[in-house]
Design a protein around this motif. Sequence first.
Motif, PDB file in Angstrom:
ATOM      1  N   TYR A   1       0.817  -1.213   0.000  1.00 14.44           N
ATOM      2  CA  TYR A   1       0.000   0.000   0.000  1.00 14.44           C
ATOM      3  C   TYR A   1       0.855   1.269   0.000  1.00 14.44           C
ATOM      4  N   GLU A   2       0.316   2.299  -0.595  1.00 14.61           N
ATOM      5  CA  GLU A   2       0.765   3.656  -0.292  1.00 14.61           C
ATOM      6  C   GLU A   2      -0.014   4.066   0.951  1.00 14.61           C
ATOM      7  N   ILE A   3       0.688   4.362   2.035  1.00 12.49           N
ATOM      8  CA  ILE A   3       0.041   4.615   3.325  1.00 12.49           C
ATOM      9  C   ILE A   3       0.085   6.107   3.634  1.00 12.49           C
ATOM     10  N   LYS A   4      -1.063   6.692   3.858  1.00 10.82           N
ATOM     11  CA  LYS A   4      -1.123   8.130   4.154  1.00 10.82           C
ATOM     12  C   LYS A   4      -2.013   8.370   5.365  1.00 10.82           C
ATOM     13  N   LEU A   5      -1.475   9.054   6.358  1.00  9.46           N
ATOM     14  CA  LEU A   5      -2.259   9.434   7.534  1.00  9.46           C
ATOM     15  C   LEU A   5      -3.082  10.670   7.186  1.00  9.46           C
ATOM     16  N   LEU A   6      -4.404  10.546   7.259  1.00  6.94           N
ATOM     17  CA  LEU A   6      -5.291  11.651   6.933  1.00  6.94           C
ATOM     18  C   LEU A   6      -5.668  12.473   8.161  1.00  6.94           C
ATOM     19  N   HIS A   7      -5.780  11.786   9.314  1.00  5.31           N
ATOM     20  CA  HIS A   7      -6.266  12.501  10.498  1.00  5.31           C
ATOM     21  C   HIS A   7      -6.078  11.620  11.734  1.00  5.31           C
ATOM     22  N   LYS A   8      -5.813  12.255  12.869  1.00  5.80           N
ATOM     23  CA  LYS A   8      -5.772  11.572  14.162  1.00  5.80           C
ATOM     24  C   LYS A   8      -6.836  12.182  15.054  1.00  5.80           C
ATOM     25  N   GLU A   9      -7.642  11.334  15.647  1.00  5.21           N
ATOM     26  CA  GLU A   9      -8.747  11.816  16.468  1.00  5.21           C
ATOM     27  C   GLU A   9      -8.743  11.110  17.824  1.00  5.21           C
ATOM     28  N   PRO A  10      -8.861  11.876  18.926  1.00  4.59           N
ATOM     29  CA  PRO A  10      -8.895  11.238  20.253  1.00  4.59           C
ATOM     30  C   PRO A  10     -10.072  10.278  20.381  1.00  4.59           C
ATOM     31  N   TRP A  11      -9.871   9.274  21.211  1.00  8.24           N
ATOM     32  CA  TRP A  11     -10.926   8.281  21.439  1.00  8.24           C
ATOM     33  C   TRP A  11     -12.219   8.937  21.937  1.00  8.24           C
ATOM     34  N   SER A  12     -12.093  10.072  22.625  1.00 13.70           N
ATOM     35  CA  SER A  12     -13.264  10.730  23.201  1.00 13.70           C
ATOM     36  C   SER A  12     -14.244  11.237  22.149  1.00 13.70           C
ATOM     37  N   SER A  13     -13.808  11.313  20.877  1.00 12.84           N
ATOM     38  CA  SER A  13     -14.701  11.783  19.810  1.00 12.84           C
ATOM     39  C   SER A  13     -15.609  10.674  19.286  1.00 12.84           C
ATOM     40  N   PHE A  14     -15.484   9.498  19.878  1.00 11.72           N
ATOM     41  CA  PHE A  14     -16.277   8.360  19.423  1.00 11.72           C
ATOM     42  C   PHE A  14     -17.152   7.847  20.561  1.00 11.72           C
TER      43      PHE A  14
ATOM     44  N   ILE B   1     -10.986   1.648  25.545  1.00 11.25           N
ATOM     45  CA  ILE B   1      -9.743   1.915  24.830  1.00 11.25           C
ATOM     46  C   ILE B   1      -8.795   0.740  25.040  1.00 11.25           C
ATOM     47  N   PRO B   2      -8.387   0.086  23.968  1.00 12.39           N
ATOM     48  CA  PRO B   2      -7.455  -1.046  24.113  1.00 12.39           C
ATOM     49  C   PRO B   2      -6.165  -0.605  24.789  1.00 12.39           C
ATOM     50  N   LYS B   3      -5.708  -1.380  25.761  1.00 15.76           N
ATOM     51  CA  LYS B   3      -4.495  -1.023  26.487  1.00 15.76           C
ATOM     52  C   LYS B   3      -3.262  -1.513  25.736  1.00 15.76           C
ATOM     53  N   THR B   4      -2.206  -0.746  25.819  1.00 17.47           N
ATOM     54  CA  THR B   4      -0.942  -1.131  25.223  1.00 17.47           C
ATOM     55  C   THR B   4       0.185  -0.604  26.093  1.00 17.47           C
ATOM     56  N   VAL B   5       1.272  -1.357  26.147  1.00 16.04           N
ATOM     57  CA  VAL B   5       2.384  -0.983  27.024  1.00 16.04           C
ATOM     58  C   VAL B   5       3.463  -0.237  26.254  1.00 16.04           C
ATOM     59  N   GLN B   6       3.860  -0.749  25.101  1.00 11.81           N
ATOM     60  CA  GLN B   6       5.012  -0.213  24.389  1.00 11.81           C
ATOM     61  C   GLN B   6       4.679   0.836  23.342  1.00 11.81           C
ATOM     62  N   LEU B   7       3.450   0.841  22.837  1.00 10.35           N
ATOM     63  CA  LEU B   7       3.108   1.720  21.728  1.00 10.35           C
ATOM     64  C   LEU B   7       2.101   2.779  22.141  1.00 10.35           C
ATOM     65  N   PRO B   8       2.158   3.968  21.511  1.00 12.53           N
ATOM     66  CA  PRO B   8       1.145   4.996  21.791  1.00 12.53           C
ATOM     67  C   PRO B   8      -0.213   4.537  21.296  1.00 12.53           C
ATOM     68  N   ASN B   9      -1.259   4.898  22.017  1.00 12.12           N
ATOM     69  CA  ASN B   9      -2.595   4.488  21.601  1.00 12.12           C
ATOM     70  C   ASN B   9      -3.651   5.440  22.150  1.00 12.12           C
ATOM     71  N   ASP B  10      -3.428   6.727  21.907  1.00 13.82           N
ATOM     72  CA  ASP B  10      -4.334   7.748  22.424  1.00 13.82           C
ATOM     73  C   ASP B  10      -5.363   8.198  21.392  1.00 13.82           C
ATOM     74  N   HIS B  11      -5.236   7.697  20.170  1.00 17.57           N
ATOM     75  CA  HIS B  11      -6.099   8.161  19.091  1.00 17.57           C
ATOM     76  C   HIS B  11      -6.561   6.997  18.222  1.00 17.57           C
ATOM     77  N   LEU B  12      -7.598   7.258  17.454  1.00 14.30           N
ATOM     78  CA  LEU B  12      -7.891   6.476  16.264  1.00 14.30           C
ATOM     79  C   LEU B  12      -7.340   7.263  15.085  1.00 14.30           C
ATOM     80  N   CYS B  13      -6.716   6.579  14.152  1.00 18.09           N
ATOM     81  CA  CYS B  13      -6.060   7.230  13.023  1.00 18.09           C
ATOM     82  C   CYS B  13      -6.813   6.898  11.735  1.00 18.09           C
ATOM     83  N   LEU B  14      -7.209   7.940  11.000  1.00 13.69           N
ATOM     84  CA  LEU B  14      -7.820   7.739   9.703  1.00 13.69           C
ATOM     85  C   LEU B  14      -6.695   7.614   8.680  1.00 13.69           C
TER      86      LEU B  14
END
Length: 326
Positions: free
Chosen positions: A187-200, A211-224
Motif C-alpha cells: 500500500y501507499e500509506i497516508k495518515l489523513l487525520h488523528k482523532e482522540p478516542w473521546s470523539s467516538f 480503549i485497548p491497552k498497550t504498554v510499548q506503543l502509543p494508543n491515544d487516538h484512532l487514526c484515519l
Amino acid sequence: RFIACPQLARTVQRCLQHGDGSDPQPLLLEIAPGPGILTRTLLDAGFRVVALESSSDFLTDLQSLENSLDGQLKVISGDFFKLDPLAKGVLKPPAVSSDKLFETMGVAAVPWRADVPVKIFGIVPQQSERKRLWRLLFTLYECSSIYRYGRVELNLFISEKEYTVLTAKPGEPKIYQAFTVLAQLGYEIKLLHKEPWSSFATNLKNGGVVIPKTVQLPNDHLCLVRLTPQQNLFTGGLKPSNASTFICMVKQSFAKPSSRLRDRLNSWSLDNSDRLLKALEIPRNAAMRNLYPEDYKRLFEALQNSDMFAETLFHDEVTASTRAIN
C-alpha cells in the motif's frame, strides 16, 4: 461498534475528498455506518454512497434515508469483515459475497494499473483488529475478494498502535514486523487525520468507549489512514499466484528478527547465499529486521530464479496461514 460523533463528520468529509472538490466524487462504500451520522455528511458533500450495514438496529433508519433520496444512497445488509468466507454453499447473513456486492453497486473490474474504481470508508472494529487487517493484506496480494476489481482504496480508522506498526522503520525493535513489510510494499500509506478516542461513542448500553491497552506503543487516538494499493506491486517475479509464498517467506523471516539473513538463506537450503547477497548488495551479516521492504521483494524475486529454492519449503505454512486468516 465505534460510532463517530457529529463534530467529527466534517473533518472526515474533507479527508475523503481528493483535489479541490470540483471533480465528481467517486462511489464510496461506507462500512458499518451505524446511525448514519457520517453518511449524511458524505451525501451532503456530493458523494454517491453505498452503506453496508449488518445491524438491524440501524438498517430501518438508513433505509428510510435511502427512500428519501433520488438514488444517491443505497443500503445493503451485510458485514464487510465477513466478505467471501471459505464456507461453501449459500452464504448466511451477515456474510456477503464481494461479487454480489460489487454487482449491486454497479462497479466493474478494471486493470490493476487503472485508477481507483471505488473508495471504502469505515472504522475497523477493535476486536481482532490485527487479524482483520491481515486478511485485507492476504486478499490484496492474492488479488482476491475486493481486489479482483482493481486497486480499491481503503480509508479506515484504525488504532494508533496499529498505525505505528504500519509505518515502522527497519531496525525498530518489536515494532518493525512482517506485517509492516507487507503493508508498506502493498500500500501507499497516508495518515489523513488523528482523532482522540473521546470523539467516538459506542452502541454499548453505557455508551462508553473501551480503549485497548498497550504498554510499548502509543494508543491515544484512532487514526484515519488511506491505504491505496501500489500500482507496481506485481512487477518482477511477484505475482498473485506466488504471493502466498512471499507472505510466508516474510513471516518466517521475522520468527527470529535478530537472526542474520545469511543464516536464514542457509536454512532454506540455498548453498550460494554469499553470491546472492553480493548481487543484491546486501551485507552478509544483515539481520532480518534491518532489511527494507524493497529488499524482501528483491530477495524473493532473486530466489524465484534460483534452482535451489523451492516453494514447497513453505507449502505447509501457506496452507495453515490461509486457513487461519479466513
